[in-house]
Design a protein around this motif. Structure first.
Motif, PDB file in Angstrom:
ATOM      1  N   VAL A   1      17.618 -13.506 -11.530  1.00 15.16           N
ATOM      2  CA  VAL A   1      19.086 -13.502 -11.561  1.00 15.16           C
ATOM      3  C   VAL A   1      19.504 -14.408 -12.717  1.00 15.16           C
ATOM      4  O   VAL A   1      19.122 -15.573 -12.762  1.00 15.16           O
ATOM      5  CB  VAL A   1      19.650 -14.067 -10.238  1.00 15.16           C
ATOM      6  CG1 VAL A   1      21.163 -14.167 -10.311  1.00 15.16           C
ATOM      7  CG2 VAL A   1      19.207 -13.223  -9.050  1.00 15.16           C
TER       8      VAL A   1
ATOM      9  N   TYR B   1      27.721 -12.648 -12.285  1.00 18.53           N
ATOM     10  CA  TYR B   1      27.891 -11.958 -11.013  1.00 18.53           C
ATOM     11  C   TYR B   1      29.274 -11.303 -10.995  1.00 18.53           C
ATOM     12  O   TYR B   1      30.226 -11.865 -11.534  1.00 18.53           O
ATOM     13  CB  TYR B   1      27.871 -12.955  -9.851  1.00 18.53           C
ATOM     14  CG  TYR B   1      26.703 -13.942  -9.837  1.00 18.53           C
ATOM     15  CD1 TYR B   1      25.640 -13.774  -8.954  1.00 18.53           C
ATOM     16  CD2 TYR B   1      26.689 -15.059 -10.672  1.00 18.53           C
ATOM     17  CE1 TYR B   1      24.585 -14.681  -8.905  1.00 18.53           C
ATOM     18  CE2 TYR B   1      25.636 -15.978 -10.640  1.00 18.53           C
ATOM     19  CZ  TYR B   1      24.588 -15.782  -9.757  1.00 18.53           C
ATOM     20  OH  TYR B   1      23.559 -16.689  -9.719  1.00 18.53           O
TER      21      TYR B   1
ATOM     22  N   GLN C   1      23.373 -22.142  -1.335  1.00 18.47           N
ATOM     23  CA  GLN C   1      22.953 -21.293  -2.444  1.00 18.47           C
ATOM     24  C   GLN C   1      23.714 -19.967  -2.447  1.00 18.47           C
ATOM     25  O   GLN C   1      23.786 -19.275  -1.421  1.00 18.47           O
ATOM     26  CB  GLN C   1      21.440 -21.004  -2.349  1.00 18.47           C
ATOM     27  CG  GLN C   1      20.565 -22.235  -2.477  1.00 18.47           C
ATOM     28  CD  GLN C   1      20.592 -22.838  -3.885  1.00 18.47           C
ATOM     29  OE1 GLN C   1      21.118 -22.234  -4.834  1.00 18.47           O
ATOM     30  NE2 GLN C   1      20.032 -24.034  -4.017  1.00 18.47           N
TER      31      GLN C   1
ATOM     32  N   GLU D   1      15.933 -17.384  -3.540  1.00 17.05           N
ATOM     33  CA  GLU D   1      16.221 -18.430  -4.527  1.00 17.05           C
ATOM     34  C   GLU D   1      14.946 -19.173  -4.897  1.00 17.05           C
ATOM     35  O   GLU D   1      14.284 -19.759  -4.045  1.00 17.05           O
ATOM     36  CB  GLU D   1      17.281 -19.393  -3.976  1.00 17.05           C
ATOM     37  CG  GLU D   1      17.651 -20.555  -4.890  1.00 17.05           C
ATOM     38  CD  GLU D   1      18.395 -20.158  -6.170  1.00 17.05           C
ATOM     39  OE1 GLU D   1      18.728 -18.971  -6.341  1.00 17.05           O
ATOM     40  OE2 GLU D   1      18.648 -21.055  -7.005  1.00 17.05           O
ATOM     41  N   LYS D   2      14.612 -19.153  -6.177  1.00 10.95           N
ATOM     42  CA  LYS D   2      13.488 -19.909  -6.746  1.00 10.95           C
ATOM     43  C   LYS D   2      12.221 -19.845  -5.888  1.00 10.95           C
ATOM     44  O   LYS D   2      11.748 -20.865  -5.372  1.00 10.95           O
ATOM     45  CB  LYS D   2      13.913 -21.352  -6.989  1.00 10.95           C
ATOM     46  CG  LYS D   2      15.124 -21.413  -7.912  1.00 10.95           C
ATOM     47  CD  LYS D   2      15.444 -22.778  -8.449  1.00 10.95           C
ATOM     48  CE  LYS D   2      16.607 -22.692  -9.413  1.00 10.95           C
ATOM     49  NZ  LYS D   2      17.733 -23.517  -9.117  1.00 10.95           N
TER      50      LYS D   2
ATOM     51  N   ASP E   1      23.949 -20.199 -19.156  1.00  9.03           N
ATOM     52  CA  ASP E   1      23.474 -18.964 -19.775  1.00  9.03           C
ATOM     53  C   ASP E   1      24.525 -18.477 -20.759  1.00  9.03           C
ATOM     54  O   ASP E   1      25.668 -18.237 -20.369  1.00  9.03           O
ATOM     55  CB  ASP E   1      23.289 -17.864 -18.714  1.00  9.03           C
ATOM     56  CG  ASP E   1      22.153 -18.177 -17.764  1.00  9.03           C
ATOM     57  OD1 ASP E   1      21.009 -18.235 -18.209  1.00  9.03           O
ATOM     58  OD2 ASP E   1      22.430 -18.356 -16.564  1.00  9.03           O
TER      59      ASP E   1
ATOM     60  N   LEU F   1      25.812 -24.385  -5.778  1.00 13.17           N
ATOM     61  CA  LEU F   1      26.528 -23.286  -6.437  1.00 13.17           C
ATOM     62  C   LEU F   1      27.329 -22.452  -5.441  1.00 13.17           C
ATOM     63  O   LEU F   1      28.473 -22.058  -5.716  1.00 13.17           O
ATOM     64  CB  LEU F   1      25.512 -22.413  -7.193  1.00 13.17           C
ATOM     65  CG  LEU F   1      26.061 -21.174  -7.881  1.00 13.17           C
ATOM     66  CD1 LEU F   1      27.119 -21.539  -8.929  1.00 13.17           C
ATOM     67  CD2 LEU F   1      24.933 -20.377  -8.529  1.00 13.17           C
TER      68      LEU F   1
ATOM     69  N   THR G   1      22.668 -17.379  -3.964  1.00 12.97           N
ATOM     70  CA  THR G   1      21.615 -16.369  -3.760  1.00 12.97           C
ATOM     71  C   THR G   1      21.425 -16.075  -2.265  1.00 12.97           C
ATOM     72  O   THR G   1      21.273 -14.912  -1.870  1.00 12.97           O
ATOM     73  CB  THR G   1      20.281 -16.871  -4.364  1.00 12.97           C
ATOM     74  OG1 THR G   1      20.505 -17.189  -5.737  1.00 12.97           O
ATOM     75  CG2 THR G   1      19.197 -15.821  -4.268  1.00 12.97           C
TER      76      THR G   1
ATOM     77  N   GLY H   1      22.870 -15.905 -14.947  1.00 14.46           N
ATOM     78  CA  GLY H   1      24.132 -16.396 -14.394  1.00 14.46           C
ATOM     79  C   GLY H   1      25.384 -15.556 -14.567  1.00 14.46           C
ATOM     80  O   GLY H   1      26.430 -16.063 -14.997  1.00 14.46           O
TER      81      GLY H   1
ATOM     82  N   TYR I   1      14.306 -19.293 -11.033  1.00 18.89           N
ATOM     83  CA  TYR I   1      15.498 -18.442 -10.875  1.00 18.89           C
ATOM     84  C   TYR I   1      15.607 -17.880  -9.462  1.00 18.89           C
ATOM     85  O   TYR I   1      14.643 -17.877  -8.697  1.00 18.89           O
ATOM     86  CB  TYR I   1      15.397 -17.235 -11.819  1.00 18.89           C
ATOM     87  CG  TYR I   1      15.326 -17.564 -13.278  1.00 18.89           C
ATOM     88  CD1 TYR I   1      16.475 -17.733 -14.030  1.00 18.89           C
ATOM     89  CD2 TYR I   1      14.092 -17.704 -13.918  1.00 18.89           C
ATOM     90  CE1 TYR I   1      16.418 -18.022 -15.384  1.00 18.89           C
ATOM     91  CE2 TYR I   1      14.024 -17.988 -15.277  1.00 18.89           C
ATOM     92  CZ  TYR I   1      15.187 -18.148 -16.001  1.00 18.89           C
ATOM     93  OH  TYR I   1      15.135 -18.433 -17.336  1.00 18.89           O
ATOM     94  N   GLY I   2      16.784 -17.307  -9.197  1.00 19.51           N
ATOM     95  CA  GLY I   2      16.884 -16.402  -8.077  1.00 19.51           C
ATOM     96  C   GLY I   2      16.096 -15.150  -8.445  1.00 19.51           C
ATOM     97  O   GLY I   2      16.066 -14.752  -9.602  1.00 19.51           O
TER      98      GLY I   2
ATOM     99  N   LEU J   1      27.978 -18.476 -15.118  1.00 18.41           N
ATOM    100  CA  LEU J   1      27.382 -19.814 -15.164  1.00 18.41           C
ATOM    101  C   LEU J   1      27.226 -20.247 -16.617  1.00 18.41           C
ATOM    102  O   LEU J   1      26.706 -19.496 -17.446  1.00 18.41           O
ATOM    103  CB  LEU J   1      26.023 -19.828 -14.463  1.00 18.41           C
ATOM    104  CG  LEU J   1      25.999 -19.301 -13.023  1.00 18.41           C
ATOM    105  CD1 LEU J   1      24.635 -19.567 -12.388  1.00 18.41           C
ATOM    106  CD2 LEU J   1      27.098 -19.940 -12.183  1.00 18.41           C
TER     107      LEU J   1
HETATM  108  C1  G1P Z   1      21.329 -20.862 -10.621  1.00 19.32           C
HETATM  109  C2  G1P Z   1      21.116 -19.893  -9.452  1.00 19.32           C
HETATM  110  C3  G1P Z   1      19.865 -19.055  -9.689  1.00 19.32           C
HETATM  111  C4  G1P Z   1      19.971 -18.342 -11.017  1.00 19.32           C
HETATM  112  C5  G1P Z   1      20.252 -19.354 -12.155  1.00 19.32           C
HETATM  113  C6  G1P Z   1      20.538 -18.616 -13.440  1.00 19.32           C
HETATM  114  O1  G1P Z   1      20.307 -21.816 -10.615  1.00 19.32           O
HETATM  115  O2  G1P Z   1      20.998 -20.628  -8.235  1.00 19.32           O
HETATM  116  O3  G1P Z   1      19.711 -18.108  -8.649  1.00 19.32           O
HETATM  117  O4  G1P Z   1      18.788 -17.647 -11.261  1.00 19.32           O
HETATM  118  O5  G1P Z   1      21.375 -20.175 -11.861  1.00 19.32           O
HETATM  119  O6  G1P Z   1      20.697 -19.476 -14.534  1.00 19.32           O
HETATM  120  P1  G1P Z   1      20.353 -23.173 -11.489  1.00 19.32           P
HETATM  121  O7  G1P Z   1      19.806 -22.808 -12.834  1.00 19.32           O
HETATM  122  O8  G1P Z   1      21.764 -23.608 -11.546  1.00 19.32           O
HETATM  123  O9  G1P Z   1      19.454 -24.141 -10.772  1.00 19.32           O
END
Ligand code: G1P
Length: 288
Positions: free
Chosen positions: A200, A204, A226, A187-188, A131, A108, A228, A202, A168-169, A128
């Motif tokens: 977090v 920002y 990342q 991150e996660k 979401d 990302l 994050t 999606g 999640y972040g 993102l």
């Molecule tokens: C991404 C981000 C993460 C965030 C999430 C939200 O992760 O890296 O920090 O919390 O989106 O949907 P992914 O879900 O793409 O793995």
């Protein structure tokens, strides 16, 4: 001023195979609109009409969706179907959509970095596609306001069940309330190492200085660059705020959540909801 929205859409959609073998996951319908259209509508509703999509191979359907469809328009015109004609035209009139390819899928953070040339030196939004935020519960416009007032960057946070935080972040914050100052991001994290239950989600609104940080950010979790991690670095030099979202969010990232999103959104539609709910009420008691 925040005028640009960046939408990463280069993911392979592996969780939806084989549906996503030849169709981008962003084009999967949520009721009768592709998921990506909700996201673009959200950006437009927050005043961001310059949209940059970060795409990859096999994403042509995305470009076609936000383009004119002259033959289809002529056919609908000839049939005298103004409602569907308007729906078809709407998608290429709602925003100025640009595309750039990510090339290597390095995460990302890397996808956002690909936007640097288009974004320039203004703060910008990142949305993102997994979401979906209910348009009745505005989030992005609040985040833009907070960014304009406080400077720096703003991320959307949502309280999640403790055991879910490792998806999640995760943010460590000062204060309570709807707008908080963030002093740590990870991150996660494993559940027992998470500094809070604030995830977090999606959305920002980022300071353009994030690009310099991203260029220096090494691969992190999953071997990916990342976003994050870059934001965690940025905290040392610029304010990063969180807007705590308490509204309706629909996850379309995996199959079960996607199905729930479709049922919830369809249930609330005037044209489909009453009949769908009546059928569900009749059908559910018959299930084992
Ligand atoms: C991404 C981000 C993460 C965030 C999430 C939200 O992760 O890296 O920090 O919390 O989106 O949907 P992914 O879900 O793409 O793995």
């Amino acid at each position: 001023m925040v005028t640009k929205a960046v939408i990463p859409a280069a993911g392979l959609g592996t969780r939806f195979l084989p549906a996503t073998k030849a169709t981008p996951k962003e084009m999967l319908p949520v009721v009768d609109r592709p998921a990506i259209q909700y996201v673009v509508e959200e950006a437009v509703a927050a005043g961001l009409t310059d949209v940059l999509m970060i795409t990859g191979r096999s994403k042509r359907a995305l470009e076609d969706h936000f383009d004119r469809a002259v033959e289809l328009e002529l056919a609908l015109e000839a049939k005298g179907d103004p409602a569907r004609l308007a729906a078809v035209r709407e998608t290429n009139e709602m925003a100025q959509v640009h595309y750039v390819r990510q090339g290597d899928p390095k995460g990302l953070g890397h996808a956002v970095l690909v936007a640097a040339g288009h974004v320039g030196h203004e703060p910008f939004a990142v949305l993102l596609g997994d979401d979906l935020i209910d348009p009745r519960d505005p989030l992005l416009s609040t985040m833009v306001e907070v960014q304009q007032r406080e400077g720096g960057s703003v991320v959307a946070l949502m309280e999640v069940p403790h055991e879910a935080i490792s998806l999640y972040g995760c943010a460590a914050v000062e204060g309570a309330g709807d707008v908080v100052r963030i002093h740590g991001l990870v991150e996660k994290p494993p559940v027992d190492e998470a500094p809070s239950d604030l995830a977090v989600i999606g959305r920002y609104v980022l300071s353009p200085t994030v690009f310099d940080v991203l260029r220096r950010t090494p691969p992190g979790r999953g071997g990916e660059i990342q976003l994050t991690d870059a934001l965690a670095t940025l905290i040392a030099t610029e304010p990063v705020h969180g807007v705590v979202f308490r509204g309706r969010r629909y996850d379309t990232g995996d199959r079960l959540d996607y199905l729930k999103a479709v049922v919830r959104l369809a249930s609330e539609r005037d044209d489909l909801g009453p009949e769908l709910l009546a059928w569900l009420r009749e059908w559910l008691p018959q299930q084992p």
